[in-house]
Design a protein around this motif. Sequence first.
Motif, short mmCIF file in Angstrom:
data_model
loop_
_atom_site.label_atom_id
_atom_site.label_comp_id
_atom_site.label_asym_id
_atom_site.label_seq_id
_atom_site.Cartn_x
_atom_site.Cartn_y
_atom_site.Cartn_z
N ALA A 126 0.83 -1.21 0.00
CA ALA A 126 0.00 0.00 0.00
C ALA A 126 0.86 1.26 0.00
O ALA A 126 0.61 2.21 -0.75
CB ALA A 126 -0.93 -0.01 1.21
N THR A 127 1.90 1.27 0.83
CA THR A 127 2.78 2.43 0.88
C THR A 127 3.54 2.61 -0.43
O THR A 127 3.70 3.74 -0.92
CB THR A 127 3.77 2.31 2.05
N GLN A 128 3.99 1.51 -1.03
CA GLN A 128 4.70 1.61 -2.31
C GLN A 128 3.79 2.19 -3.39
O GLN A 128 4.23 3.01 -4.21
CB GLN A 128 5.20 0.22 -2.73
N VAL A 129 2.53 1.80 -3.40
CA VAL A 129 1.57 2.34 -4.37
C VAL A 129 1.40 3.84 -4.16
O VAL A 129 1.38 4.63 -5.12
CB VAL A 129 0.22 1.62 -4.26
N LEU A 130 1.29 4.27 -2.89
CA LEU A 130 1.15 5.70 -2.62
C LEU A 130 2.39 6.48 -3.03
O LEU A 130 2.30 7.59 -3.57
CB LEU A 130 0.87 5.91 -1.13
N LEU A 131 3.57 5.89 -2.80
CA LEU A 131 4.81 6.53 -3.24
C LEU A 131 4.83 6.71 -4.75
O LEU A 131 5.19 7.78 -5.26
CB LEU A 131 6.01 5.69 -2.80
N GLU A 132 4.45 5.67 -5.48
CA GLU A 132 4.49 5.75 -6.93
C GLU A 132 3.42 6.70 -7.46
O GLU A 132 3.66 7.43 -8.43
CB GLU A 132 4.32 4.35 -7.53
N ALA A 133 2.25 6.69 -6.85
CA ALA A 133 1.22 7.63 -7.27
C ALA A 133 1.70 9.07 -7.07
O ALA A 133 1.49 9.94 -7.93
CB ALA A 133 -0.07 7.38 -6.48
N ASN A 134 2.35 9.31 -5.95
CA ASN A 134 2.87 10.65 -5.68
C ASN A 134 3.94 11.03 -6.70
O ASN A 134 3.97 12.16 -7.20
CB ASN A 134 3.44 10.70 -4.26
N VAL A 177 -6.31 7.51 -0.53
CA VAL A 177 -6.32 6.69 -1.73
C VAL A 177 -5.92 7.53 -2.94
O VAL A 177 -6.32 8.69 -3.06
CB VAL A 177 -7.73 6.07 -1.95
N PRO A 178 -5.11 6.97 -3.86
CA PRO A 178 -4.83 7.68 -5.11
C PRO A 178 -6.08 7.78 -5.97
O PRO A 178 -6.98 6.94 -5.89
CB PRO A 178 -3.75 6.80 -5.78
N GLN A 188 -1.54 -4.52 -11.39
CA GLN A 188 -2.29 -3.29 -11.59
C GLN A 188 -3.40 -3.24 -10.56
O GLN A 188 -4.11 -4.23 -10.33
CB GLN A 188 -2.90 -3.21 -12.99
N GLY A 189 -3.57 -2.09 -9.92
CA GLY A 189 -4.63 -1.97 -8.93
C GLY A 189 -4.44 -0.76 -8.05
O GLY A 189 -3.69 0.17 -8.38
N SER A 190 -5.11 -0.78 -6.92
CA SER A 190 -5.08 0.34 -5.97
C SER A 190 -4.44 -0.09 -4.66
O SER A 190 -4.57 -1.24 -4.23
CB SER A 190 -6.51 0.83 -5.69
N GLY A 191 -3.75 0.84 -4.04
CA GLY A 191 -3.28 0.69 -2.68
C GLY A 191 -3.83 1.84 -1.86
O GLY A 191 -3.82 2.99 -2.32
N TYR A 192 -4.34 1.56 -0.68
CA TYR A 192 -5.04 2.61 0.06
C TYR A 192 -5.01 2.31 1.55
O TYR A 192 -4.67 1.20 1.98
CB TYR A 192 -6.48 2.75 -0.43
N ILE A 193 -5.34 3.33 2.34
CA ILE A 193 -5.32 3.24 3.80
C ILE A 193 -6.71 3.56 4.33
O ILE A 193 -7.32 4.55 3.91
CB ILE A 193 -4.31 4.22 4.41
N ILE A 194 -7.20 2.72 5.22
CA ILE A 194 -8.41 3.01 5.99
C ILE A 194 -7.96 3.17 7.44
O ILE A 194 -7.48 2.22 8.05
CB ILE A 194 -9.46 1.88 5.88
#
Length: 259
Positions: A126-134, A177-178, A188-194
């Motif tokens: 999840a954190t890696q996805v947020l890093l890449e989205a950023n 969430v991105p 391929q997909g989403s990484g997110y935090i609740i």
Amino acid sequence: MIEQRFSTLDPNTAAENLQQTALNFWMMHDFYDDLTAQIHQVRRVRLPSVGLFVSPLTVSYFYGIARNGIYKSRVIDVQQNIQAVVAPSFEARFEYMSQIGIYGSYLENTVIEELFDYELGRGVSATQVLLEANAQQIPIYAITAENIDTVLPLLAVSQEVKTDIINGIHAGQHAIVPQREIQHGNWQGSGYIIQDSITGAGAYLLEGGLNGGALEGLSCDASKNPMAALINMVIQVMELYFNIVAMISFGSFALAAVA
């Protein structure tokens, strides 16, 4: 005890390989947690926690008959990381829980990468996805009960992810969430935090229900010995810690909090 284990057990068996990966993951997590606790003047004790460390077998078939199998990926799925925390303020507890959650999510791919000598960022969490989205300048939304009606229609994510977000908001939590899915290698997909808005405890999720990280497309290399990498990891851990702080603190994300 570690020296005895190292000298008596073959680390290149599938079971021992994963066991040593798990030991290293929890060691690194506790190391970061202790450092973060000192920063925020928090006292913490880890309670019994649960993680799944697996290497799924990929089977090749010939006319419906299994011919061979190889381990092409490794997965860390930590379902529960439970801690008893005493903090000087609600704010300190929230910051502590938020930071160890981010670190823990990041470790779910970087521990595998470090131990098996693959480039950082190859795995997904999840954190890696947020890093890449950023890095790709994809908006990252902080969704609350106040703005969910405005933000949810902007998200180009699956209905599964939207449902998780809606359920979290209805439970008094918020989501990070991105705006859209990312392509990461073959994934391929989403990484997110609740996240709980009061305690800071949260779920760091990959689309599909995984509370963790994975590294796919690995070669079957018997020389990838996690225990042999342990000493080098300990030497590098301080530098890695401060790199993580710089990379994944909330302040570094371009959060698009819509009012």
